[in-house]
Design a protein around this motif. Structure first.
Motif, PDB file in Angstrom:
ATOM      1  N   ARG A 157       0.844  -1.207   0.000  1.00  0.00           N
ATOM      2  CA  ARG A 157       0.000   0.000   0.000  1.00  0.00           C
ATOM      3  C   ARG A 157       0.879   1.257   0.000  1.00  0.00           C
ATOM      4  NH1 ARG A 157      -3.576  -3.406   3.053  1.00  0.00           N
ATOM      5  NH2 ARG A 157      -2.403  -3.001   4.977  1.00  0.00           N
ATOM      6  N   ASN A 158       1.973   1.212   0.750  1.00  0.00           N
ATOM      7  CA  ASN A 158       2.890   2.349   0.756  1.00  0.00           C
ATOM      8  C   ASN A 158       3.491   2.583  -0.626  1.00  0.00           C
ATOM      9  OD1 ASN A 158       2.453   2.775   3.485  1.00  0.00           O
ATOM     10  ND2 ASN A 158       4.267   1.615   4.131  1.00  0.00           N
ATOM     11  N   TYR A 159       3.815   1.477  -1.305  1.00  0.00           N
ATOM     12  CA  TYR A 159       4.393   1.586  -2.644  1.00  0.00           C
ATOM     13  C   TYR A 159       3.388   2.216  -3.611  1.00  0.00           C
ATOM     14  CZ  TYR A 159       6.131   0.129  -7.232  1.00  0.00           C
ATOM     15  OH  TYR A 159       6.541   0.112  -8.534  1.00  0.00           O
ATOM     16  N   VAL A 160       2.145   1.758  -3.573  1.00  0.00           N
ATOM     17  CA  VAL A 160       1.111   2.312  -4.452  1.00  0.00           C
ATOM     18  C   VAL A 160       0.943   3.802  -4.185  1.00  0.00           C
ATOM     19  CG1 VAL A 160      -1.351   2.259  -5.017  1.00  0.00           C
ATOM     20  CG2 VAL A 160      -0.080   0.112  -4.771  1.00  0.00           C
ATOM     21  N   ARG A 161       0.910   4.193  -2.911  1.00  0.00           N
ATOM     22  CA  ARG A 161       0.756   5.613  -2.582  1.00  0.00           C
ATOM     23  C   ARG A 161       1.957   6.424  -3.077  1.00  0.00           C
ATOM     24  NH1 ARG A 161      -1.895   3.690   2.298  1.00  0.00           N
ATOM     25  NH2 ARG A 161       0.136   3.543   3.362  1.00  0.00           N
ATOM     26  N   ARG A 162       3.148   5.832  -2.928  1.00  0.00           N
ATOM     27  CA  ARG A 162       4.357   6.537  -3.371  1.00  0.00           C
ATOM     28  C   ARG A 162       4.331   6.782  -4.869  1.00  0.00           C
ATOM     29  NH1 ARG A 162       9.470   4.640  -4.990  1.00  0.00           N
ATOM     30  NH2 ARG A 162       9.016   2.501  -4.373  1.00  0.00           N
ATOM     31  N   VAL A 163       3.961   5.762  -5.648  1.00  0.00           N
ATOM     32  CA  VAL A 163       3.881   5.932  -7.093  1.00  0.00           C
ATOM     33  C   VAL A 163       2.831   6.984  -7.448  1.00  0.00           C
ATOM     34  CG1 VAL A 163       3.332   4.813  -9.276  1.00  0.00           C
ATOM     35  CG2 VAL A 163       4.713   3.603  -7.576  1.00  0.00           C
ATOM     36  N   ASN A 164       1.690   6.927  -6.787  1.00  0.00           N
ATOM     37  CA  ASN A 164       0.630   7.896  -7.076  1.00  0.00           C
ATOM     38  C   ASN A 164       1.099   9.327  -6.808  1.00  0.00           C
ATOM     39  OD1 ASN A 164      -1.258   6.020  -7.947  1.00  0.00           O
ATOM     40  ND2 ASN A 164      -2.118   5.715  -5.905  1.00  0.00           N
TER      41      ASN A 164
END
Length: 435
Positions: free
Chosen positions: A86-93
């Protein structure tokens, strides 16, 4: 064009890097040497740098490899893994929301996603295509994400800038792949790996134009039944897990890497297809041995082949004498590499067959045997065949069989035993190398 906020030169007159033009800072420093996160951190250096990273033409958004390893080893850390995903998805976004470049040279997503946020992944693809991306790579490691066909079925996006397309662990069907082939006139590299959606794939140009494709890999797509290739610029082709291969028009093909079951029909059909490739110089062939087959003979000739690498996945004590016929089918062969590996289900050892009829090889200069087991009659028999029949052999390279559990002492003993066994057999004019 001035990207960053203007600052008088006297404020950074001692900072020669900051005095460089924006295009050089973005293309040659931020994009080439720094990750996205590192590039973003340069914004704190001064107001001169605050916006520069947002214009980088290369977005390489790789996940934490440590967590990917952790996931493969122990799923008991699932909560930690899900949190990091989830942190990775937020970072990419966040990165995509801040990014301001109108075009992208490269867009790469690499992460071991299992609770994949499919909506975000689709938005990432839309983002890349909207910026006329040149090189696109999605590597999701065991993801169940399926490529959304709506992106190409009625899309107003211009795909003409795309030069490289890589899908690993993205389930993409024939339709989108063939769409990209038809609508991306600059596409030179196509790699699809671990997709369950491919079936009967045609890698061919449209009726009005031929493909610019130079590099093609279709690997571990277990549902694929046939591959038809007509690509006049293709120089490298790799394929694994297929039933039927048809090479129609590939006059520039130089290197091929294919997997095949070791049976007479399969090998004859494969070499028959490859014999039409007039420029083929390098072939890597992975063979999965089955029941012991008869020695091959009268195989189609690969007349330009110079390098042959055979990875032989063994099940028992199969003879290696069949390989002599593969070598003979390549009359100009200069280098032969044999890599012996053990399959998952080892069969009962069978009796090694008699050595093949001697066939002299007039161009073979270098032979490498990886996975050599000095205690196997099969292995020594093959080495003796090479020494007797390769008339211009210059170098014999032996890498004794090793396993992950071998100690340094065990490896040293294996090398010493191999040297003792072979040194007296190898003529002095041939260089013997024990790895």
């Amino acid at each position: 064009m001035r990207i960053g906020m203007f600052q008088p030169k006297e404020l950074y007159k001692d900072d020669r890097i900051s005095q460089l033009p924006d295009d050089i800072l973005v293309d040659n420093i931020l994009s080439s040497f720094l990750s996205v996160e590192e590039a973003a951190r340069t914004s704190v250096l001064s107001s001169r740098w605050i916006n520069l990273w947002k214009y980088t033409p290369r977005l390489k958004l790789d996940g934490d490899e440590r967590l990917a390893t952790l996931r493969r080893q122990c799923m008991s850390h699932r909560k930690l893994i899900e949190t990091e995903e989830r942190n990775y998805v937020r970072r990419v976004n966040r990165v995509l929301q801040s990014h301001k470049a109108l075009t992208l040279k490269e867009f790469r997503i690499r992460f071991a996603l299992i609770i994949t946020d499919h909506a975000s992944l689709t938005r990432w693809l839309e983002f890349a295509f909207a910026r006329r991306v040149e090189s696109l790579e999605f590597d999701l490691l065991d993801s169940h994400y399926r490529f959304p066909e709506k992106l190409v079925s009625a899309s107003l996006v211009d795909f003409k800038s795309l030069r490289s397309l890589i899908f690993r662990n993205v389930h993409v069907s024939n339709g989108p792949i063939e769409f990209f082939l038809r609508n991306c006139p600059l596409l030179e590299k196509l790699i699809v790996c671990y997709s369950s959606e491919l079936s009967n794939l045609r890698v061919c140009g449209s009726s009005s134009s031929s493909l610019a494709l130079k590099h093609l890999e279709i690997v571990r797509c277990n549902g694929i039944k046939s591959i038809v290739v007509s690509a006049p610029s293709l120089t490298f082709f790799k394929a694994a897990t297929y039933d039927r291969l048809l090479l129609e028009h590939i006059p520039m093909l130089v290197e091929v890497d294919v997997n095949r079951t070791d049976d007479d029909v399969s090998l004859r059909v494969l070499l028959s297809e490859l014999s039409c490739c007039s420029q083929l110089e390098r072939l890597r062939l992975t063979l999965l041995s089955e029941e012991q087959n008869e020695v091959l003979s009268k195989l189609p000739q690969l007349r330009k082949l110079k390098t042959l690498v055979v990875t032989y996945i063994l099940q028992g004590s199969e003879s290696l004498t069949r390989l002599a016929d593969l070598i003979s089918a390549s009359p100009c062969l200069e280098e032969f590499v044999l890599e012996c590996e053990w399959g998952f289900f080892r069969k009962k050892d069978s009796q090694v067959k008699d050595a093949p009829i001697n066939r002299h090889h007039h161009h073979l200069k270098v032979v490498k045997f990886r996975g050599y087991r000095g205690g196997q009659i099969r292995d020594l028999e093959f080495i003796e065949y090479i020494l007797e029949n390769c008339l211009v052999l210059e170098k014999l390279i032996i890498e004794p069989s090793a396993s992950k559990n071998n100690t340094i002492e065990m490896e040293q003993t294996a090398r010493a035993n191999t040297k003792h066994q072979l040194e007296s057999r190898v003529p002095p004019h041939i260089e013997l190398v024990i790895l």
